[in-house]
Each structure stands twice: as C-alpha cells, then as structure tokens.
Design a protein around this motif. Sequence first.
Motif, short mmCIF file in Angstrom:
data_model
loop_
_atom_site.label_atom_id
_atom_site.label_comp_id
_atom_site.label_asym_id
_atom_site.label_seq_id
_atom_site.Cartn_x
_atom_site.Cartn_y
_atom_site.Cartn_z
N TYR A 83 59.68 51.52 -42.29
CA TYR A 83 59.52 50.61 -41.17
C TYR A 83 59.32 51.39 -39.88
N VAL A 118 63.42 46.58 -36.01
CA VAL A 118 62.23 46.72 -36.86
C VAL A 118 61.04 46.12 -36.11
N GLU A 121 56.22 47.05 -40.72
CA GLU A 121 56.30 47.89 -41.91
C GLU A 121 55.05 48.74 -42.02
#
Length: 153
Positions: A83, A118, A121
């Motif tokens: 990530y 995050v 990805e």
Amino acid sequence: MGEDTDSQVPGTSGRGAHVEGPFYHGTKSALVAGDELVPGHGSNFQEGRVSNHVYFTALVDTAAWGAELATALAGSGERGRIYVVEPLGPFEDDPNVTDKRFPGNPTRSYRTRSPLRVVGELHDWQGHDPEVLQGMLDSLARLRQQGLDVIED
C-alpha cells in the motif's frame, strides 16, 4: 532514540531530516484507501507479539519483502499486498535494520507510533524469486533458533 519526537511534523524523521515519499507498507492484510494502520496489533513477523510501531519504507523492494514475508510466515499461499501510505505523525529510522544491519538506512525503512493512512494499493510490484524468499525465511528461522530474532519495538 530518546529524542523528543512529539514536536515533529509528518515527513520528518526522528533525526530531524525531512524525508520524501512516496511511502509504502507491505503486509498480508486487505485494506482500502482511507484505512489507518495503527500500533497495537499483532506483529506480522513474531507470533504473539504486539507491535508498538507501524513500519513503512520509501522503497518498493523493501515493502515487497514485508508483504512476502508476512504472507509466508502466516502460511498463506496468497500474494502479499503493498500500500501507498501517508504518515500522520513523526517517525524515525527503523533501528532493527538501520543500526543493526544497514548503517545509513539504505533500505529507507521507518517506524512510527502515529497512524499511517492508506492512500492506495500498488498492484504492479515484483516479488523476489522463490529461492531468494526461501533463503530469507531460512535465515529468519536460524536467527529464531539461536534466539537472535529480536525486534527492537
């Protein structure tokens, strides 16, 4: 270590130097943009250990090691995940690799007690050859047998 990191701003390491991203976190966990990684969860690398820090890197290859080792040590046949993350507080060089193995932090490995957010990805990363990964796992097993798999956390 022992430095006051509470007054630092995101993007600044414990040594006071500004560190440029992007930053990555390799793991076995499925996450989505906006999730926050926080300390206090089980370690990917030592069963029964709760981690006081969240670890990350500025190098995709270092994050690949994290993703691959986390899934292999969990006994998962799945591919790990990497990530893109944003540190939300101060961080420092990871002493487990910087001071012990790689002076000067060429792996660009860091840790924080603050959350990592995050951002997304990374899907197109290359893993290590199976024999290279197995060599690393064998090395970790030897360290564990010798009681030398200490994580400074």
